[in-house]
Write a protein that holds these residues in place. Structure first.
Motif, mmCIF file in Angstrom:
data_model
loop_
_atom_site.group_PDB
_atom_site.id
_atom_site.type_symbol
_atom_site.label_atom_id
_atom_site.label_comp_id
_atom_site.label_asym_id
_atom_site.label_seq_id
_atom_site.Cartn_x
_atom_site.Cartn_y
_atom_site.Cartn_z
ATOM 1 N N PHE A 27 -13.341 -1.899 -12.546
ATOM 2 C CA PHE A 27 -12.770 -0.624 -12.970
ATOM 3 C C PHE A 27 -11.243 -0.672 -13.071
ATOM 4 N N PHE A 28 -10.627 -1.739 -12.580
ATOM 5 C CA PHE A 28 -9.180 -1.829 -12.649
ATOM 6 C C PHE A 28 -8.743 -2.204 -14.060
ATOM 7 N N PRO A 29 -7.655 -1.629 -14.552
ATOM 8 C CA PRO A 29 -7.117 -2.076 -15.844
ATOM 9 C C PRO A 29 -6.583 -3.486 -15.709
ATOM 10 N N PRO A 30 -6.393 -4.202 -16.827
ATOM 11 C CA PRO A 30 -5.993 -5.610 -16.777
ATOM 12 C C PRO A 30 -4.690 -5.864 -16.018
ATOM 13 N N ASP A 31 -3.804 -4.874 -15.974
ATOM 14 C CA ASP A 31 -2.516 -5.098 -15.332
ATOM 15 C C ASP A 31 -2.541 -4.828 -13.828
ATOM 16 N N ILE A 32 -3.721 -4.510 -13.264
ATOM 17 C CA ILE A 32 -3.851 -4.301 -11.828
ATOM 18 C C ILE A 32 -4.892 -5.274 -11.281
ATOM 19 N N THR A 33 -4.487 -6.091 -10.329
ATOM 20 C CA THR A 33 -5.384 -7.082 -9.740
ATOM 21 C C THR A 33 -5.857 -6.636 -8.365
ATOM 22 N N LEU A 34 -6.864 -7.325 -7.844
ATOM 23 C CA LEU A 34 -7.334 -7.043 -6.497
ATOM 24 C C LEU A 34 -6.223 -7.240 -5.469
ATOM 25 N N LEU A 35 -5.393 -8.254 -5.691
ATOM 26 C CA LEU A 35 -4.312 -8.516 -4.755
ATOM 27 C C LEU A 35 -3.256 -7.406 -4.803
ATOM 28 N N ASP A 36 -3.030 -6.836 -5.992
ATOM 29 C CA ASP A 36 -2.111 -5.699 -6.089
ATOM 30 C C ASP A 36 -2.605 -4.542 -5.230
ATOM 31 N N VAL A 37 -3.892 -4.254 -5.322
ATOM 32 C CA VAL A 37 -4.472 -3.152 -4.566
ATOM 33 C C VAL A 37 -4.454 -3.482 -3.074
ATOM 34 N N TYR A 38 -4.760 -4.727 -2.732
ATOM 35 C CA TYR A 38 -4.731 -5.157 -1.335
ATOM 36 C C TYR A 38 -3.351 -4.916 -0.733
ATOM 37 N N ASP A 39 -2.317 -5.334 -1.450
ATOM 38 C CA ASP A 39 -0.953 -5.146 -0.961
ATOM 39 C C ASP A 39 -0.650 -3.667 -0.759
ATOM 40 N N SER A 40 -1.034 -2.846 -1.735
ATOM 41 C CA SER A 40 -0.743 -1.411 -1.669
ATOM 42 C C SER A 40 -1.455 -0.757 -0.494
ATOM 43 N N VAL A 41 -2.724 -1.111 -0.274
ATOM 44 C CA VAL A 41 -3.496 -0.523 0.824
ATOM 45 C C VAL A 41 -2.865 -0.870 2.166
ATOM 46 N N ASN A 42 -2.497 -2.131 2.339
ATOM 47 C CA ASN A 42 -1.958 -2.566 3.624
ATOM 48 C C ASN A 42 -0.598 -1.957 3.938
ATOM 49 N N ILE A 43 0.302 -1.996 2.968
ATOM 50 C CA ILE A 43 1.637 -1.452 3.213
ATOM 51 C C ILE A 43 1.574 0.063 3.374
ATOM 52 N N SER A 44 0.742 0.739 2.586
ATOM 53 C CA SER A 44 0.594 2.189 2.726
ATOM 54 C C SER A 44 0.022 2.544 4.089
ATOM 55 N N PHE A 45 -0.922 1.742 4.570
ATOM 56 C CA PHE A 45 -1.503 1.958 5.890
ATOM 57 C C PHE A 45 -0.422 1.907 6.969
ATOM 58 N N LEU A 46 0.411 0.873 6.925
ATOM 59 C CA LEU A 46 1.447 0.729 7.934
ATOM 60 C C LEU A 46 2.480 1.847 7.840
ATOM 61 N N ARG A 47 2.887 2.195 6.636
ATOM 62 C CA ARG A 47 3.873 3.265 6.479
ATOM 63 C C ARG A 47 3.334 4.593 7.010
ATOM 64 N N GLY A 48 2.028 4.778 6.919
ATOM 65 C CA GLY A 48 1.428 6.025 7.363
ATOM 66 C C GLY A 48 1.397 6.199 8.875
ATOM 67 N N ILE A 49 1.523 5.087 9.616
ATOM 68 C CA ILE A 49 1.450 5.192 11.077
ATOM 69 C C ILE A 49 2.760 4.810 11.762
ATOM 70 N N CYS A 50 3.768 4.403 10.972
ATOM 71 C CA CYS A 50 5.026 3.932 11.546
ATOM 72 C C CYS A 50 5.871 5.063 12.118
ATOM 73 N N SER A 51 6.568 4.749 13.187
ATOM 74 C CA SER A 51 7.649 5.592 13.696
ATOM 75 C C SER A 51 8.895 5.254 12.877
ATOM 76 N N LEU A 52 10.007 5.932 13.141
ATOM 77 C CA LEU A 52 11.249 5.599 12.443
ATOM 78 C C LEU A 52 11.669 4.154 12.761
ATOM 79 N N LYS A 53 11.539 3.780 14.030
ATOM 80 C CA LYS A 53 11.847 2.406 14.421
ATOM 81 C C LYS A 53 10.935 1.422 13.693
#
Length: 215
Positions: free
Chosen positions: A169-195
């Motif tokens: 379902f992903f368009p050609p310009d979006i890869t599984l690794l792109d989504v993997y990176d986004s999920v992981n970094i978004s996860f961390l940003r969602g639980i991070c303190s300012l530090k």
């Protein structure tokens, strides 16, 4: 049987070679003939080590899981802080995903019940260990105290599970690794303190981006 004459090191090397073949080709599409040919041995010899394809798959996946757990433990023990350990483990998983045929993941779900049961046990172990790691991050001041870590980990795992079914379902310009990176970094940003946010930004440019560029 030949298996009885193999040293533990030789057997471990064999399982590692087989798991690499299964990862790159998928389980269902990989025959015993293909495995034997790839390893430059006869199919008879292969059957003298494993009495069936299912036992071969099961033993290979168990060895793969044990090796990955060992690598992750080493990363955690050698990292300067929890944030660094998590990012390095994400990179390790990313490298695994980049070498894995999505059919391998689907085959575990749909065709190999025993492997799936082991996979479910591994998921719970992953959640328990990951929550414990995140809790250390809370103690170190990198993650917020008001976050339900069990819920967040389960949500992230669901997102990761969806990757093996959503590639088409992903368009050609979006890869599984792109989504993997986004999920992981978004996860961390969602639980991070300012530090934690400051540390994440610093380590992302130093570790995450460098390792991705080097692949």
């Amino acid at each position: 049987m030949i298996k009885d004459r193999l040293t533990p090191e030789a057997y471990a090397t064999l399982l590692d070679s087989i798991s690499n073949i299964l990862l790159s080709n998928g389980i269902k599409a990989t025959s015993m003939d293909f495995i034997a040919s790839s390893l430059h041995i006869s199919k008879r010899t292969l059957y003298e080590v494993f009495d069936s394809k299912s036992s071969m798959v099961s033993e290979s996946l168990k060895a793969l899981h044990q090796r990955m757990c060992h690598e992750h433990t080493q990363i955690f023990e050698s990292s300067e802080n929890v944030m660094e350990a998590i990012l390095l483990n994400f990179i390790k998983h990313r490298d695994f995903l980049s070498k894995t045929n999505v059919d391998f993941l689907r085959d575990i779900d749909y065709h190999f019940a025993e492997a799936k049961i082991h996979s479910e046990d591994s998921k719970q172990l992953f959640i328990d260990n990951f929550v414990a790691m995140l809790q250390k991050g809370v103690e170190q001041g990198y993650f917020r105290e008001d976050v339900n870590l069990h819920v967040q980990c389960r949500m992230m795992l669901i997102q990761m599970e969806s990757l093996k079914r959503m590639e088409e379902f992903f368009p050609p310009d979006i890869t599984l690794l792109d989504v993997y990176d986004s999920v992981n970094i978004s996860f961390l940003r969602g639980i991070c303190s300012l530090k934690g946010m400051e540390m994440l930004d610093s380590l992302t440019s130093k570790l995450f981006d460098k390792n991705i560029t080097d692949k």
